[in-house]
Design a protein around this motif. Structure first.
Motif, PDB file in Angstrom:
ATOM      1  N   LYS A   6      -5.288  -2.424 -12.802  1.00  0.00           N
ATOM      2  CA  LYS A   6      -5.798  -2.837 -11.501  1.00  0.00           C
ATOM      3  C   LYS A   6      -4.992  -4.032 -10.986  1.00  0.00           C
ATOM      4  O   LYS A   6      -4.805  -5.017 -11.672  1.00  0.00           O
ATOM      5  CB  LYS A   6      -7.275  -3.207 -11.600  1.00  0.00           C
ATOM      6  CG  LYS A   6      -7.939  -3.348 -10.272  1.00  0.00           C
ATOM      7  CD  LYS A   6      -9.430  -3.510 -10.443  1.00  0.00           C
ATOM      8  CE  LYS A   6     -10.110  -3.472  -9.100  1.00  0.00           C
ATOM      9  NZ  LYS A   6     -11.549  -3.574  -9.240  1.00  0.00           N
ATOM     10  N   LYS A   8      -1.811  -4.010 -10.372  1.00  0.00           N
ATOM     11  CA  LYS A   8      -0.400  -3.860 -10.704  1.00  0.00           C
ATOM     12  C   LYS A   8       0.171  -2.535 -10.211  1.00  0.00           C
ATOM     13  O   LYS A   8       1.288  -2.195 -10.523  1.00  0.00           O
ATOM     14  CB  LYS A   8      -0.194  -3.960 -12.209  1.00  0.00           C
ATOM     15  CG  LYS A   8      -0.532  -5.306 -12.775  1.00  0.00           C
ATOM     16  CD  LYS A   8      -0.254  -5.337 -14.250  1.00  0.00           C
ATOM     17  CE  LYS A   8      -0.630  -6.668 -14.843  1.00  0.00           C
ATOM     18  NZ  LYS A   8      -0.388  -6.724 -16.267  1.00  0.00           N
ATOM     19  N   CYS A   9      -0.603  -1.780  -9.460  1.00  0.00           N
ATOM     20  CA  CYS A   9      -0.168  -0.454  -9.027  1.00  0.00           C
ATOM     21  C   CYS A   9       1.001  -0.516  -8.060  1.00  0.00           C
ATOM     22  O   CYS A   9       1.763   0.428  -7.955  1.00  0.00           O
ATOM     23  CB  CYS A   9      -1.330   0.296  -8.395  1.00  0.00           C
ATOM     24  SG  CYS A   9      -2.620   0.691  -9.590  1.00  0.00           S
ATOM     25  N   TRP A  10       1.167  -1.615  -7.371  1.00  0.00           N
ATOM     26  CA  TRP A  10       2.257  -1.727  -6.415  1.00  0.00           C
ATOM     27  C   TRP A  10       3.588  -1.968  -7.105  1.00  0.00           C
ATOM     28  O   TRP A  10       4.644  -1.829  -6.499  1.00  0.00           O
ATOM     29  CB  TRP A  10       1.977  -2.836  -5.407  1.00  0.00           C
ATOM     30  CG  TRP A  10       1.821  -4.179  -6.052  1.00  0.00           C
ATOM     31  CD1 TRP A  10       0.687  -4.710  -6.570  1.00  0.00           C
ATOM     32  CD2 TRP A  10       2.855  -5.137  -6.270  1.00  0.00           C
ATOM     33  NE1 TRP A  10       0.930  -5.940  -7.097  1.00  0.00           N
ATOM     34  CE2 TRP A  10       2.258  -6.226  -6.926  1.00  0.00           C
ATOM     35  CE3 TRP A  10       4.198  -5.176  -5.985  1.00  0.00           C
ATOM     36  CZ2 TRP A  10       2.978  -7.343  -7.297  1.00  0.00           C
ATOM     37  CZ3 TRP A  10       4.914  -6.297  -6.348  1.00  0.00           C
ATOM     38  CH2 TRP A  10       4.312  -7.363  -6.992  1.00  0.00           C
ATOM     39  N   CYS A  11       3.571  -2.308  -8.394  1.00  0.00           N
ATOM     40  CA  CYS A  11       4.809  -2.602  -9.119  1.00  0.00           C
ATOM     41  C   CYS A  11       5.716  -1.381  -9.261  1.00  0.00           C
ATOM     42  O   CYS A  11       6.926  -1.532  -9.384  1.00  0.00           O
ATOM     43  CB  CYS A  11       4.495  -3.163 -10.498  1.00  0.00           C
ATOM     44  SG  CYS A  11       3.855  -4.829 -10.447  1.00  0.00           S
ATOM     45  N   LYS A  12       5.137  -0.188  -9.252  1.00  0.00           N
ATOM     46  CA  LYS A  12       5.971   0.997  -9.408  1.00  0.00           C
ATOM     47  C   LYS A  12       6.863   1.237  -8.195  1.00  0.00           C
ATOM     48  O   LYS A  12       7.808   2.005  -8.258  1.00  0.00           O
ATOM     49  CB  LYS A  12       5.116   2.229  -9.689  1.00  0.00           C
ATOM     50  CG  LYS A  12       4.179   2.606  -8.568  1.00  0.00           C
ATOM     51  CD  LYS A  12       3.335   3.787  -8.958  1.00  0.00           C
ATOM     52  CE  LYS A  12       2.309   4.077  -7.882  1.00  0.00           C
ATOM     53  NZ  LYS A  12       1.393   5.121  -8.271  1.00  0.00           N
ATOM     54  N   PHE A  13       6.588   0.552  -7.097  1.00  0.00           N
ATOM     55  CA  PHE A  13       7.400   0.716  -5.894  1.00  0.00           C
ATOM     56  C   PHE A  13       8.548  -0.283  -5.813  1.00  0.00           C
ATOM     57  O   PHE A  13       9.359  -0.213  -4.897  1.00  0.00           O
ATOM     58  CB  PHE A  13       6.524   0.589  -4.644  1.00  0.00           C
ATOM     59  CG  PHE A  13       5.455   1.636  -4.570  1.00  0.00           C
ATOM     60  CD1 PHE A  13       5.784   2.969  -4.384  1.00  0.00           C
ATOM     61  CD2 PHE A  13       4.130   1.297  -4.724  1.00  0.00           C
ATOM     62  CE1 PHE A  13       4.801   3.938  -4.335  1.00  0.00           C
ATOM     63  CE2 PHE A  13       3.136   2.261  -4.675  1.00  0.00           C
ATOM     64  CZ  PHE A  13       3.469   3.584  -4.477  1.00  0.00           C
ATOM     65  N   LEU A  14       8.643  -1.214  -6.735  1.00  0.00           N
ATOM     66  CA  LEU A  14       9.726  -2.190  -6.727  1.00  0.00           C
ATOM     67  C   LEU A  14      11.022  -1.540  -7.212  1.00  0.00           C
ATOM     68  O   LEU A  14      11.008  -0.660  -8.072  1.00  0.00           O
ATOM     69  CB  LEU A  14       9.362  -3.377  -7.608  1.00  0.00           C
ATOM     70  CG  LEU A  14       8.180  -4.218  -7.107  1.00  0.00           C
ATOM     71  CD1 LEU A  14       7.861  -5.312  -8.105  1.00  0.00           C
ATOM     72  CD2 LEU A  14       8.465  -4.811  -5.753  1.00  0.00           C
TER      73      LEU A  14
END
Length: 110
Positions: A6, A8-14
């Motif tokens: 929860k 950290k889901c946006w990290c896969k878009f970096l």
């Protein structure tokens, strides 16, 4: 969804998650060659410009081409560092990018 994921889901878009270290190394090698070609192009354009002569030409060459060559050396350095990190990572924990699924491995052995 687990609680640890929860937030950290946006990290896969970096961008650093798009490629492995080896892929980023290749990306910086490409940037190195682009910078070298651009430095040669700028040197040609400054050298053949009719309004820039004498010390102005040499100052412009030193400043603009020097900056581009410094960027090229930076890209090459980052590429070599990433390549070394990839080798270290592979020695410590092998990369899972090229692992085959168990079904594919069974099909190849048949």
């Amino acid at each position: 969804m687990s609680k640890c994921c929860k937030g950290k889901c946006w990290c896969k878009f970096l961008p650093h998650n798009w490629l492995c270290l080896k892929g980023l190394s290749v990306l910086f090698i490409v940037a190195f060659y682009v910078a070298i070609v651009f430095a040669i192009y700028m040197a040609f354009q400054i050298g053949t410009h009719p309004m820039i002569t004498g010390s102005e030409m040499w100052a412009a060459l030193a400043y603009y081409v020097g900056q581009t060559l410094a960027a090229a050396v930076f890209c090459l350095t980052v590429s070599k560092i990433l390549n070394a990190l990839a080798k270290i990572k592979h020695a410590v924990a092998p990369c899972c990018c090229h692992e085959e699924k168990p079904e594919e491995a069974k099909e190849q052995t048949k």
